[in-house]
Design an enzyme around this catalytic site. Structure first.
Site, PDB file in Angstrom:
ATOM      1  N   GLU A   1      83.136 -34.187  87.734  1.00  0.00           N
ATOM      2  CA  GLU A   1      83.354 -35.322  88.628  1.00  0.00           C
ATOM      3  C   GLU A   1      82.984 -36.644  87.964  1.00  0.00           C
ATOM      4  O   GLU A   1      83.511 -37.696  88.323  1.00  0.00           O
ATOM      5  CB  GLU A   1      82.554 -35.136  89.917  1.00  0.00           C
ATOM      6  CG  GLU A   1      83.063 -35.974  91.073  1.00  0.00           C
ATOM      7  CD  GLU A   1      82.473 -35.555  92.401  1.00  0.00           C
ATOM      8  OE1 GLU A   1      83.235 -35.162  93.292  1.00  0.00           O
ATOM      9  OE2 GLU A   1      81.226 -35.609  92.547  1.00  0.00           O
TER      10      GLU A   1
ATOM     11  N   HIS B   1      80.529  -9.320  79.151  1.00  0.00           N
ATOM     12  CA  HIS B   1      81.439  -8.236  79.478  1.00  0.00           C
ATOM     13  C   HIS B   1      82.697  -8.734  80.183  1.00  0.00           C
ATOM     14  O   HIS B   1      83.493  -7.924  80.642  1.00  0.00           O
ATOM     15  CB  HIS B   1      80.724  -7.206  80.349  1.00  0.00           C
ATOM     16  CG  HIS B   1      79.545  -6.585  79.676  1.00  0.00           C
ATOM     17  ND1 HIS B   1      79.648  -5.478  78.862  1.00  0.00           N
ATOM     18  CD2 HIS B   1      78.230  -6.934  79.667  1.00  0.00           C
ATOM     19  CE1 HIS B   1      78.442  -5.163  78.398  1.00  0.00           C
ATOM     20  NE2 HIS B   1      77.568  -6.029  78.877  1.00  0.00           N
TER      21      HIS B   1
ATOM     22  N   LYS C   1      89.911 -36.714 100.345  1.00  0.00           N
ATOM     23  CA  LYS C   1      89.204 -36.749 101.632  1.00  0.00           C
ATOM     24  C   LYS C   1      90.017 -37.508 102.680  1.00  0.00           C
ATOM     25  O   LYS C   1      90.104 -37.096 103.838  1.00  0.00           O
ATOM     26  CB  LYS C   1      87.834 -37.416 101.450  1.00  0.00           C
ATOM     27  CG  LYS C   1      86.810 -36.602 100.672  1.00  0.00           C
ATOM     28  CD  LYS C   1      85.518 -37.378 100.547  1.00  0.00           C
ATOM     29  CE  LYS C   1      84.460 -36.596  99.779  1.00  0.00           C
ATOM     30  NZ  LYS C   1      83.208 -37.376  99.625  1.00  0.00           N
TER      31      LYS C   1
END
Length: 438
Positions: free
Chosen positions: A294, A315, A429
């Site tokens: 950000e 893994h 937003k």
């Protein structure tokens, strides 16, 4: 300082053409000097309040007392807040076992629930099963207008009222948001004020993703009895070489930022992998991802952060790391673990076909795997820096948090972007609220 940083295995002369060339690194370090000058100036004039937090002590008693009061006689504490309003607190409370696999479920009360993602079924189930009479809610939003936090808070208030507990709402809820400002709407203040809920002030000069060292991050830590003063003292250790006017090459955060910028610019290393070898640093890796992404992802600039956890991701992800595209810088964080944990019985080790395990501890294996991953990456020409923590406690974690906040700010300077805004997030937003109202 409890953290030792090494970049030798990221250098071209050590690992070959995918490492950083001496000239590119030195050029980036020279440019980082300007960032250090700015940091010192902003510390002196108070223009960047984050830099003053390590020396701030007058708010700690109130943070401790509020944390104690929230935790007292509570079975559960629900933290409502997304992104930077949540990840700093999560990072710190992992020191006390929160969200550690297996161990977290065995913790004594209060159980902490960080509801940082919005999911209809999850939140409905939580509200249906919580014992509301012994649950506390802390709603955190710097602006007071975060849609996710507001919806969760409204739903929680409704659930508590439905249980006949409306008169206890001022004791059950706490808000944390910016002070009221004339002409500026603050939905969280308006909502909680209706019920006379106490509200703490969010630091106006410290944005969410940089707020781990404020009451946003320290309050959850205080609830679980962690030493919040030590967190800030550790942050001061990371800041000290900046204020001491050390050259960029002698400031660990500046060296890390210069390495990342030089590799991105000269070698196309567009992905930054942070791999920590400790369960109690798992939330820290995700805090880093938000901070880096950000802060730097603007104007076509930035590198993509990736969180990994050792040994488990040996893994899953390491195959790609070594056998896939050579577009990554790796940071491996290890904690002194040799000699720690359960020790292997010799007879059982032989029975398992691993006689060399006899007398060794689980910590010995973790230490060996962290070293092996670092060396394997380097031997395959992948640039790696290491951060080794002599211990993992409040002071060291505070140092680690401030190190990466400084590294991010310096990297933003090198890339030519503003570390403190997030225009693309704000655009999303606005659209989300528009679609909700249609």
């Amino acid at each position: 300082m409890a953290i030792v940083q090494t970049i030798d295995s990221a250098r071209e002369q050590r690992i070959g053409p995918h490492g950083v060339a001496e000239k590119a690194l030195n050029d980036a370090l020279a440019r980082a000097e300007g960032a250090l000058e700015v940091l010192r100036a902003r510390h002196a004039d108070g223009g960047l309040p984050l830099l003053r937090l390590p020396e701030t002590h007058d708010d700690l008693a109130a943070i401790r007392e509020t944390g104690r009061r929230l935790a007292e006689n509570a079975t559960d504490v629900v933290i409502l807040g997304t992104g930077g309003s949540s990840l700093g607190g999560q990072t710190l409370v992992q020191l006390a076992g929160h969200a550690v696999p297996g161990v977290g479920a065995l913790r004594a009360a209060p159980r902490l629930h960080f509801m940082d993602n919005l999911d209809a079924d999850t939140f409905a189930t939580l509200l249906a099963r919580l014992p509301h009479a012994t649950t506390r809610y802390v709603a955190i939003s710097k602006s007071g207008g975060t849609a996710e936090t507001l919806m969760q808070t409204i739903a929680a208030l409704s659930a508590v009222k439905a249980q006949g507990l409306e008169t206890r709402i001022p004791d059950i809820f706490l808000g944390l948001t910016e002070p009221a400002k004339a002409g500026k709407r603050n939905g969280l203040r308006d909502l909680l004020g209706k019920f006379h809920v106490p509200i703490l002030d969010h630091h106006t000069g410290v944005g969410g993703r940089f707020s781990a060292l404020t009451n946003v991050g320290l309050l959850p830590a205080a609830m679980l009895g962690l030493d919040v003063a030590a967190v800030r003292e550790g942050a001061g250790l990371a800041l000290a070489p900046v204020l001491a006017k050390k050259k960029a090459a002698e400031v660990p955060a500046a060296l890390g930022a210069a390495l990342a910028a030089a590799l991105a610019e000269s070698k196309g290393k567009s992905i930054s992998v942070l791999m920590a070898y400790a369960d109690r640093l798992e939330r820290f890796t995700h805090w880093y991802v938000q901070l880096w992404a950000e802060s730097l992802g603007k104007n076509g600039k930035g590198t993509t952060p990736v969180a990994a956890l050792g040994p488990v991701d040996q893994h899953s992800q390491v195959q790609l790391f070594i056998g896939g595209p050579r577009d990554k810088l790796f940071t491996v964080v290890t904690v002194a673990s040799a000699g720690r944990g359960p020790r292997m019985d010799g007879e059982l080790a032989k029975l398992a076909g691993e006689p060399d395990f006899a007398g060794k501890t689980i910590g010995d294996l973790v230490a060996a795997e962290g070293r092996a991953t670092t060396e394997t990456l380097a031997k395959n020409g992948c640039p790696v820096r290491t951060l080794h923590l002599g211990k993992l406690d409040e002071e060291t974690l505070g140092e680690l948090l401030m190190h990466f906040m400084l590294e991010t700010i310096i990297a933003a300077h090198l890339l030519g972007v503003d570390a403190f805004d997030q225009p693309s997030v704000e655009e999303g937003k606005v659209l989300a609220k528009k679609y909700l109202s249609s």
